[in-house]
Design an enzyme around this catalytic site. Structure first.
Site, PDB file in Angstrom:
ATOM      1  N   ARG A  54      24.590   8.219 -27.208  1.00 32.56           N
ATOM      2  CA  ARG A  54      24.722   9.249 -26.184  1.00 32.56           C
ATOM      3  C   ARG A  54      24.249   8.675 -24.857  1.00 32.56           C
ATOM      4  O   ARG A  54      23.756   7.557 -24.815  1.00 32.56           O
ATOM      5  CB  ARG A  54      23.923  10.503 -26.569  1.00 32.56           C
ATOM      6  CG  ARG A  54      22.624  10.140 -27.250  1.00 32.56           C
ATOM      7  CD  ARG A  54      21.445  10.914 -26.917  1.00 32.56           C
ATOM      8  NE  ARG A  54      21.210  11.035 -25.507  1.00 32.56           N
ATOM      9  CZ  ARG A  54      20.629  10.099 -24.763  1.00 32.56           C
ATOM     10  NH1 ARG A  54      20.233   8.939 -25.257  1.00 32.56           N
ATOM     11  NH2 ARG A  54      20.415  10.316 -23.476  1.00 32.56           N
ATOM     12  N   GLY A  55      24.361   9.492 -23.807  1.00 34.37           N
ATOM     13  CA  GLY A  55      24.015   8.991 -22.477  1.00 34.37           C
ATOM     14  C   GLY A  55      25.306   8.551 -21.790  1.00 34.37           C
ATOM     15  O   GLY A  55      26.142   7.862 -22.403  1.00 34.37           O
ATOM     16  N   ALA A  56      25.492   8.969 -20.538  1.00 24.51           N
ATOM     17  CA  ALA A  56      26.788   8.804 -19.869  1.00 24.51           C
ATOM     18  C   ALA A  56      27.295   7.350 -19.830  1.00 24.51           C
ATOM     19  O   ALA A  56      28.417   7.078 -20.279  1.00 24.51           O
ATOM     20  CB  ALA A  56      26.708   9.410 -18.477  1.00 24.51           C
ATOM     21  N   ARG A  95      33.648  14.163 -26.018  1.00 24.90           N
ATOM     22  CA  ARG A  95      32.607  14.872 -25.242  1.00 24.90           C
ATOM     23  C   ARG A  95      33.127  15.057 -23.825  1.00 24.90           C
ATOM     24  O   ARG A  95      33.453  14.081 -23.141  1.00 24.90           O
ATOM     25  CB  ARG A  95      31.285  14.067 -25.207  1.00 24.90           C
ATOM     26  CG  ARG A  95      30.503  14.162 -26.508  1.00 24.90           C
ATOM     27  CD  ARG A  95      29.071  13.692 -26.334  1.00 24.90           C
ATOM     28  NE  ARG A  95      28.232  14.710 -25.739  1.00 24.90           N
ATOM     29  CZ  ARG A  95      26.959  14.496 -25.408  1.00 24.90           C
ATOM     30  NH1 ARG A  95      26.407  13.304 -25.600  1.00 24.90           N
ATOM     31  NH2 ARG A  95      26.233  15.460 -24.878  1.00 24.90           N
ATOM     32  N   GLN A 213      15.637  14.726 -26.511  1.00 24.06           N
ATOM     33  CA  GLN A 213      15.879  13.320 -26.136  1.00 24.06           C
ATOM     34  C   GLN A 213      14.672  12.715 -25.425  1.00 24.06           C
ATOM     35  O   GLN A 213      14.432  11.508 -25.507  1.00 24.06           O
ATOM     36  CB  GLN A 213      17.101  13.209 -25.209  1.00 24.06           C
ATOM     37  CG  GLN A 213      18.438  13.458 -25.882  1.00 24.06           C
ATOM     38  CD  GLN A 213      18.894  14.881 -25.701  1.00 24.06           C
ATOM     39  OE1 GLN A 213      18.080  15.805 -25.655  1.00 24.06           O
ATOM     40  NE2 GLN A 213      20.186  15.094 -25.598  1.00 24.06           N
ATOM     41  N   ASP A 254      25.221  12.829 -15.590  1.00 22.60           N
ATOM     42  CA  ASP A 254      26.406  12.659 -16.434  1.00 22.60           C
ATOM     43  C   ASP A 254      27.686  12.764 -15.619  1.00 22.60           C
ATOM     44  O   ASP A 254      28.742  12.339 -16.056  1.00 22.60           O
ATOM     45  CB  ASP A 254      26.392  13.726 -17.532  1.00 22.60           C
ATOM     46  CG  ASP A 254      25.192  13.535 -18.429  1.00 22.60           C
ATOM     47  OD1 ASP A 254      25.296  12.803 -19.414  1.00 22.60           O
ATOM     48  OD2 ASP A 254      24.108  14.079 -18.103  1.00 22.60           O
ATOM     49  N   ASN A 264      23.587  17.208 -14.945  1.00 20.61           N
ATOM     50  CA  ASN A 264      22.689  16.453 -15.840  1.00 20.61           C
ATOM     51  C   ASN A 264      22.219  17.385 -16.955  1.00 20.61           C
ATOM     52  O   ASN A 264      22.530  18.584 -16.974  1.00 20.61           O
ATOM     53  CB  ASN A 264      21.507  15.891 -15.041  1.00 20.61           C
ATOM     54  CG  ASN A 264      20.752  14.824 -15.812  1.00 20.61           C
ATOM     55  OD1 ASN A 264      21.351  13.902 -16.366  1.00 20.61           O
ATOM     56  ND2 ASN A 264      19.440  14.930 -15.876  1.00 20.61           N
ATOM     57  N   LYS A 265      21.449  16.836 -17.867  1.00 16.04           N
ATOM     58  CA  LYS A 265      20.968  17.598 -19.027  1.00 16.04           C
ATOM     59  C   LYS A 265      20.383  18.936 -18.588  1.00 16.04           C
ATOM     60  O   LYS A 265      19.652  19.014 -17.602  1.00 16.04           O
ATOM     61  CB  LYS A 265      19.913  16.754 -19.760  1.00 16.04           C
ATOM     62  CG  LYS A 265      19.350  17.346 -21.027  1.00 16.04           C
ATOM     63  CD  LYS A 265      20.396  17.804 -22.021  1.00 16.04           C
ATOM     64  CE  LYS A 265      21.336  16.702 -22.440  1.00 16.04           C
ATOM     65  NZ  LYS A 265      22.489  17.199 -23.230  1.00 16.04           N
TER      66      LYS A 265
HETATM   67  O1  MRU Z   1      23.626  14.979 -24.178  1.00 17.40           O
HETATM   68  P1  MRU Z   1      23.175  13.605 -23.812  1.00 17.40           P
HETATM   69  O2  MRU Z   1      21.918  13.186 -24.451  1.00 17.40           O
HETATM   70  O3  MRU Z   1      24.289  12.589 -23.924  1.00 17.40           O
HETATM   71  O4  MRU Z   1      22.888  13.815 -22.286  1.00 17.40           O
HETATM   72  C1  MRU Z   1      23.081  12.847 -21.387  1.00 17.40           C
HETATM   73  C2  MRU Z   1      21.806  12.403 -20.893  1.00 17.40           C
HETATM   74  O5  MRU Z   1      21.181  11.603 -21.529  1.00 17.40           O
HETATM   75  C3  MRU Z   1      21.238  12.920 -19.688  1.00 17.40           C
HETATM   76  O6  MRU Z   1      21.806  14.012 -19.149  1.00 17.40           O
HETATM   77  C4  MRU Z   1      20.965  11.773 -18.756  1.00 17.40           C
HETATM   78  O7  MRU Z   1      20.059  12.182 -17.840  1.00 17.40           O
HETATM   79  C5  MRU Z   1      22.171  11.199 -18.096  1.00 17.40           C
HETATM   80  S1  MRU Z   1      22.792   9.810 -18.926  1.00 17.40           S
HETATM   81  C6  MRU Z   1      21.993   8.446 -18.171  1.00 17.40           C
END
Ligand code: MRU
Length: 373
Positions: A54-56, A95, A213, A254, A264-265
């Site tokens: 996960r993570g953009a 996603r 996370q 993201d 973002n999250k």
């Molecule tokens: O749902 P996730 O864990 O894939 O969410 C993405 C993230 O980890 C965060 O939003 C993050 O801050 C951006 S990705 C570097």
């Protein structure tokens, strides 16, 4: 970055068998460190959808390698462009929020289309193009994160000077660390570089409900590097800011609009509001692959993932050496689980990119990336 002293990145092609992509299975962390083999585009789709990774920036790289696997598994010598397009659509649907995924898959599609002419391409040729493009993306994202670190560390150095070398307390949300990228991370890159330079830093890590996370991943990776950190409940940041215990907020993203909104999250927006109320600088760190150039007027139309309610209902943890699930909400109660929120540009002090730091507005962003105008 390091795991028990050894250098690891988050995704790679198995050097002994190029038909296998290997990833760190993030679902097992922090309890177990497990490498997972991904052997088909379907397996990559599931790995992205179910957040084995996960993570953009990382899901961008995974999407590109998913295209590589899709071409490898094609039966026949000539690959029709319709097959490439359908695999691209399939992988992008795993996603929807992080724009890096469609950015990387569309880059694959474009480069494959540019190979040869007519409706079909030789399999050998397109597999090689897909592999090259995926490795280029991995390479670029690794470098971009390092550059984000080099630009962002200047903010921490400046704060440290102003505080006469006292500890700089940085609050972060979710995991925008190396686990979310290829290496270094986005929000964490300036922190790792500051730590390496001997600047005293301490990180407030939001636990980041519902998937935790922050508690599970960010805390683990900071610990592996010896960066002092403390996990806090998501709602604690505002109070810490009021008490003067936060010098700087750095989050990842993201998807960002070209005028500076930050997707973002979920929970990021509330941190930005609290930071503004307390006069604390709030930065988003992101590579340009996270900027959605089509959203030049703002990010409010971003497709925000509505995720499975079980992520809220059930918590996973370690109990007597066994990973265990527990239910935490009364049976029958409805839940609502949005994965992301949108922080308007007016709450963002600046954006740290691979080309430098810019105010969160169109003028600043396009000055750094003039080729996008
Ligand atoms: O749902 P996730 O864990 O894939 O969410 C993405 C993230 O980890 C965060 O939003 C993050 O801050 C951006 S990705 C570097």
């Amino acid at each position: 970055m390091k795991v028990k002293g050894c250098h690891f990145e988050t995704i790679w092609i198995n050097p002994d068998n190029p038909a296998i992509v290997q990833i760190i299975d993030q679902r097992s962390l922090p309890f177990n460190f497990r490498i997972e083999d991904i052997c088909s585009s379907e397996e990559m789709y599931v790995a992205i959808r179910d957040m084995h990774l996960r993570g953009a920036p990382l899901i961008g790289a995974a999407g590109a390698l998913g295209m590589y696997l899709a071409l490898l598994e094609f039966k026949g010598n000539k690959v029709p462009l319709e097959y490439v397009a359908s695999k691209a659509t399939y992988l992008k649907s795993s996603r929807p929020t992080a724009v890096n995924l469609s950015w990387a898959v569309e880059r694959e599609e474009r480069e494959i289309k540019e190979t040869g002419s007519g409706g079909e391409r030789s399999k050998q040729e397109v597999v090689e193009v897909a592999r090259r493009v995926a490795l280029e993306i991995i390479d670029e994202e690794r470098t971009n994160c390092l550059k984000i670190g080099q630009h962002g560390v200047k903010l921490i150095e400046e704060l440290s000077r102003r505080k006469h070398n006292e500890t700089i307390n940085i609050l972060t949300h979710c995991n925008a660390g190396w686990l979310a990228c290829i290496d270094y991370g986005t929000a964490t890159a300036p922190i790792y570089l500051a730590h390496e330079k001997g600047i005293r830093v301490h990180v407030w890590v939001d636990e980041t409900r519902p998937r935790n996370q922050g508690a599970r991943l960010t805390a683990w990776e900071l610990q592996q590097h010896g960066v002092p950190c403390t996990v806090i409940a998501d709602n604690t940041g505002g109070y810490l800011m009021q008490q003067g215990h936060v010098d700087l907020v750095i989050v990842g993203s993201d998807r960002a609009s070209a005028h500076g909104d930050i997707v973002n999250k979920v929970g990021t927006y509330l941190k930005a509001l609290a930071a503004q109320d307390n006069n604390i600088p709030f930065y988003a760190a992101l590579p340009s692959s996270t900027i959605d150039w089509l959203l030049s007027e703002g990010a409010m139309d971003t497709p925000v993932e509505l995720r499975d309610g079980d992520e809220l209902r059930i918590m996973e943890g370690m109990n007597n050496g066994r990973i265990t699930d527990v239910e935490i909400i009364p049976a029958g109660i409805p839940v609502l689980n949005y994965g992301f929120d949108i922080t308007p540009a007016r709450l963002v002090t600046g954006i740290i990119t691979e080309r430098g730091i810019t105010p969160a507005n169109k003028k600043g962003i396009f000055t750094l990336f003039p080729e996008k105008t």
